[in-house]
Scaffold this motif. Sequence first.
Motif, mmCIF file in Angstrom:
data_model
loop_
_atom_site.group_PDB
_atom_site.id
_atom_site.type_symbol
_atom_site.label_atom_id
_atom_site.label_comp_id
_atom_site.label_asym_id
_atom_site.label_seq_id
_atom_site.Cartn_x
_atom_site.Cartn_y
_atom_site.Cartn_z
ATOM 1 N N MET A 208 0.854 -1.175 0.000
ATOM 2 C CA MET A 208 0.000 0.000 0.000
ATOM 3 C C MET A 208 0.894 1.231 0.000
ATOM 4 O O MET A 208 1.830 1.312 0.783
ATOM 5 C CB MET A 208 -0.902 0.015 1.230
ATOM 6 C CG MET A 208 -2.017 -1.004 1.157
ATOM 7 S SD MET A 208 -2.974 -0.974 2.677
ATOM 8 C CE MET A 208 -4.477 -1.724 2.122
ATOM 9 N N GLY A 209 0.588 2.162 -0.854
ATOM 10 C CA GLY A 209 1.397 3.385 -0.943
ATOM 11 C C GLY A 209 2.733 3.160 -1.590
ATOM 12 O O GLY A 209 3.746 3.664 -1.097
ATOM 13 N N PRO A 218 -1.809 10.394 -12.928
ATOM 14 C CA PRO A 218 -3.081 11.000 -13.352
ATOM 15 C C PRO A 218 -4.302 10.097 -13.202
ATOM 16 O O PRO A 218 -5.344 10.578 -12.735
ATOM 17 C CB PRO A 218 -2.812 11.385 -14.808
ATOM 18 C CG PRO A 218 -1.339 11.588 -14.858
ATOM 19 C CD PRO A 218 -0.757 10.575 -13.919
ATOM 20 N N PRO A 219 -4.235 8.813 -13.561
ATOM 21 C CA PRO A 219 -5.437 7.984 -13.349
ATOM 22 C C PRO A 219 -5.843 7.890 -11.884
ATOM 23 O O PRO A 219 -7.040 7.851 -11.567
ATOM 24 C CB PRO A 219 -5.021 6.610 -13.886
ATOM 25 C CG PRO A 219 -3.894 6.870 -14.799
ATOM 26 C CD PRO A 219 -3.171 8.046 -14.244
ATOM 27 N N LEU A 220 -4.851 7.888 -10.995
ATOM 28 C CA LEU A 220 -5.177 7.834 -9.564
ATOM 29 C C LEU A 220 -5.870 9.116 -9.113
ATOM 30 O O LEU A 220 -6.829 9.087 -8.346
ATOM 31 C CB LEU A 220 -3.908 7.647 -8.732
ATOM 32 C CG LEU A 220 -3.399 6.222 -8.574
ATOM 33 C CD1 LEU A 220 -2.078 6.241 -7.833
ATOM 34 C CD2 LEU A 220 -4.398 5.363 -7.816
ATOM 35 N N GLU A 221 -5.361 10.252 -9.623
ATOM 36 C CA GLU A 221 -5.985 11.537 -9.279
ATOM 37 C C GLU A 221 -7.414 11.576 -9.821
ATOM 38 O O GLU A 221 -8.331 12.086 -9.168
ATOM 39 C CB GLU A 221 -5.179 12.704 -9.883
ATOM 40 C CG GLU A 221 -3.731 12.784 -9.432
ATOM 41 C CD GLU A 221 -3.590 13.202 -7.986
ATOM 42 O OE1 GLU A 221 -4.572 13.614 -7.365
ATOM 43 O OE2 GLU A 221 -2.467 13.097 -7.452
ATOM 44 N N TRP A 222 -7.580 11.058 -11.026
ATOM 45 C CA TRP A 222 -8.908 11.028 -11.657
ATOM 46 C C TRP A 222 -9.884 10.219 -10.798
ATOM 47 O O TRP A 222 -11.013 10.632 -10.565
ATOM 48 C CB TRP A 222 -8.786 10.438 -13.061
ATOM 49 C CG TRP A 222 -10.090 10.190 -13.736
ATOM 50 C CD1 TRP A 222 -10.621 8.978 -14.073
ATOM 51 C CD2 TRP A 222 -11.056 11.157 -14.160
ATOM 52 N NE1 TRP A 222 -11.846 9.131 -14.677
ATOM 53 C CE2 TRP A 222 -12.143 10.462 -14.746
ATOM 54 C CE3 TRP A 222 -11.115 12.546 -14.103
ATOM 55 C CZ2 TRP A 222 -13.254 11.101 -15.257
ATOM 56 C CZ3 TRP A 222 -12.242 13.181 -14.609
ATOM 57 C CH2 TRP A 222 -13.287 12.470 -15.179
ATOM 58 N N ALA B 12 -3.626 2.235 -5.931
ATOM 59 C CA ALA B 12 -2.272 1.717 -6.204
ATOM 60 C C ALA B 12 -1.891 0.570 -5.273
ATOM 61 O O ALA B 12 -0.710 0.358 -4.995
ATOM 62 C CB ALA B 12 -1.235 2.836 -6.148
ATOM 63 N N ILE B 13 -2.894 -0.154 -4.800
ATOM 64 C CA ILE B 13 -2.609 -1.306 -3.926
ATOM 65 C C ILE B 13 -2.317 -2.503 -4.832
ATOM 66 O O ILE B 13 -3.139 -2.875 -5.668
ATOM 67 C CB ILE B 13 -3.805 -1.594 -2.996
ATOM 68 C CG1 ILE B 13 -4.027 -0.409 -2.056
ATOM 69 C CG2 ILE B 13 -3.574 -2.881 -2.198
ATOM 70 C CD1 ILE B 13 -5.326 -0.453 -1.302
ATOM 71 N N GLU B 22 7.139 -5.688 -11.252
ATOM 72 C CA GLU B 22 7.244 -5.222 -12.642
ATOM 73 C C GLU B 22 6.249 -4.096 -12.942
ATOM 74 O O GLU B 22 6.426 -3.325 -13.865
ATOM 75 C CB GLU B 22 6.998 -6.398 -13.607
ATOM 76 C CG GLU B 22 8.124 -7.418 -13.649
ATOM 77 C CD GLU B 22 9.396 -6.888 -14.300
ATOM 78 O OE1 GLU B 22 9.330 -5.854 -14.978
ATOM 79 O OE2 GLU B 22 10.463 -7.507 -14.073
ATOM 80 N N GLY B 23 5.182 -4.038 -12.165
ATOM 81 C CA GLY B 23 4.158 -3.019 -12.404
ATOM 82 C C GLY B 23 4.557 -1.637 -11.931
ATOM 83 O O GLY B 23 3.896 -0.659 -12.235
ATOM 84 N N MET B 24 5.604 -1.553 -11.137
ATOM 85 C CA MET B 24 5.966 -0.269 -10.531
ATOM 86 C C MET B 24 7.445 0.044 -10.772
ATOM 87 O O MET B 24 8.195 0.296 -9.835
ATOM 88 C CB MET B 24 5.688 -0.301 -9.020
ATOM 89 C CG MET B 24 4.258 -0.574 -8.660
ATOM 90 S SD MET B 24 3.241 0.873 -8.891
ATOM 91 C CE MET B 24 1.606 0.185 -8.650
#
Lengths: 415, 96
Positions: A208-209, A218-222, B12-13, B22-24
Amino acid sequence: MPIKKKGTGLTAVADAWQLADIDVSASYPIRPYTAIMAELAKRIANGQMKCEMVHGEGEHAQFSIAHGASMAGARATTGTSGVGVTYAFELYSPIAGARCPIQALVGDRTLDPPGDFGSEHTDCLTLRDNGWIYGWAQDAQESLDNSLMMFRIGEDPEIMLPQIVAMDGYFVTHINQEYEMPDQEQVDKFLPPFKPQFRLDVNHPVIMGPQIEPEMGPPLEWDRNVVMQRVSEKIVTVTKEFNEIFGRNYAPFVEEYETEDADMVFLLQGAHAVTCRSAIDYLRKAGYKVGMCRLRWVRPFPDQALKEILPKFKVVGVIDTNTSYGAAGGGGVLLVETRASVSEVANKPMIQGFTSGLGGETITHEQFFKMAEMMKMTLEAGKIIQDSTWVNFNDYHEGATEVKYANQQVAYAKE
Amino acid sequence: MSKAYKQVPFAAIVPSPKTENEGMVTGNWRYLRPVVDKSLCTKCKTCWIFCPDACVNYSKDDGISFNLKYCKGCGLCSNVCPVGAISRQPELDFEE
């Protein structure tokens, strides 16, 4: 059975947290928030509540503790006041971004200039851009009720956002009032247990985080933007259900008082609404067609509701119990946002800004009379003669004598 | 959604990986790259301990190497190296 109690806004929220069966509460003393932490500690020690209470070494730590607890799946609470709100500033956006529905109580207090224990809304309004749901309670009962409503809205799987139960320091946090503590069964019916879709769990590990690439931001802000807009719909449905279960009669966004035939209204939030109502009663007797609109929420800002309500009136006097030095229009946050809300509406009213009740000052009847007088002169002139008035500080440039005379008339009607 | 963006899971979890995610990938922020001179390296592993992003790999045979997918070029490894075996070189000097 619900029970009648005598207590403050803080004990009322402690009751709400007890009924909501919170798992973790993070504390750090600062007036006027402190009494709820003492109240919770007492209840935990007495065995009334089963809750883990963690004492932080400051507000930044406090919100960090609540953040971690929420990520682990706990119904977590915390709270603060004044400069404590701003000391924890780093945490507000990450908590909302991580979609942790923590609940914080803020007993509003002046930000230090350089040391003032008085109540005003500036502390809380500085964090309005961080994705928290929040609004103001006018009394102890509404503090308790808002707390329960906010848990329900914030923890909704479609929302998952943190909330602030804001209330005027001292006026609500410390004055003893009578309020109704609902029954546990009623609360259980209204507020389901907190079961987040994701949580920190050693058997099913998640991050998490995490650090993300700029292209992921941007998608997260959206998402945050979309979900905050959806909160308004939830407020409507949750308020309706709350009213049915608990027998209250809350308007979802704006409480109206004596507005049916009003030409002029005060628009404000928080505990000064109590004085405002009784001032309106006197003003009505003196022939003033004046009413009140009280905002229950500030984020999301009820702009749709204001677009529908405010064009009914000719003059709206926005009373800011906060400051935003150098803001557009010279008033506070409420004035700016109200003007923005109705800027494109046909038949929009004249919106006049007042700043009052700063630093813990009580807005008296006389001040309400004076503001009503200024609104009446605006109405008669068909234009705002003096905007951004700091009540008790600005001289009213045109017609100052008439204001004085009318004040005497109102005082006479009061007697 | 435009191709320029990368869709991220809820808040973003992401599932916790055992080694790397790989996703980050975050190594594209770097403008200086760590380079090790293996003739000087004593395999003391100080850089391995200090790297804040766990980007230093160590093996008995080859000594240290860097996982550039996550290295942000902070330079901590070169600062703590007791023998000066790690240098920082401009990213644009490398083809990939």
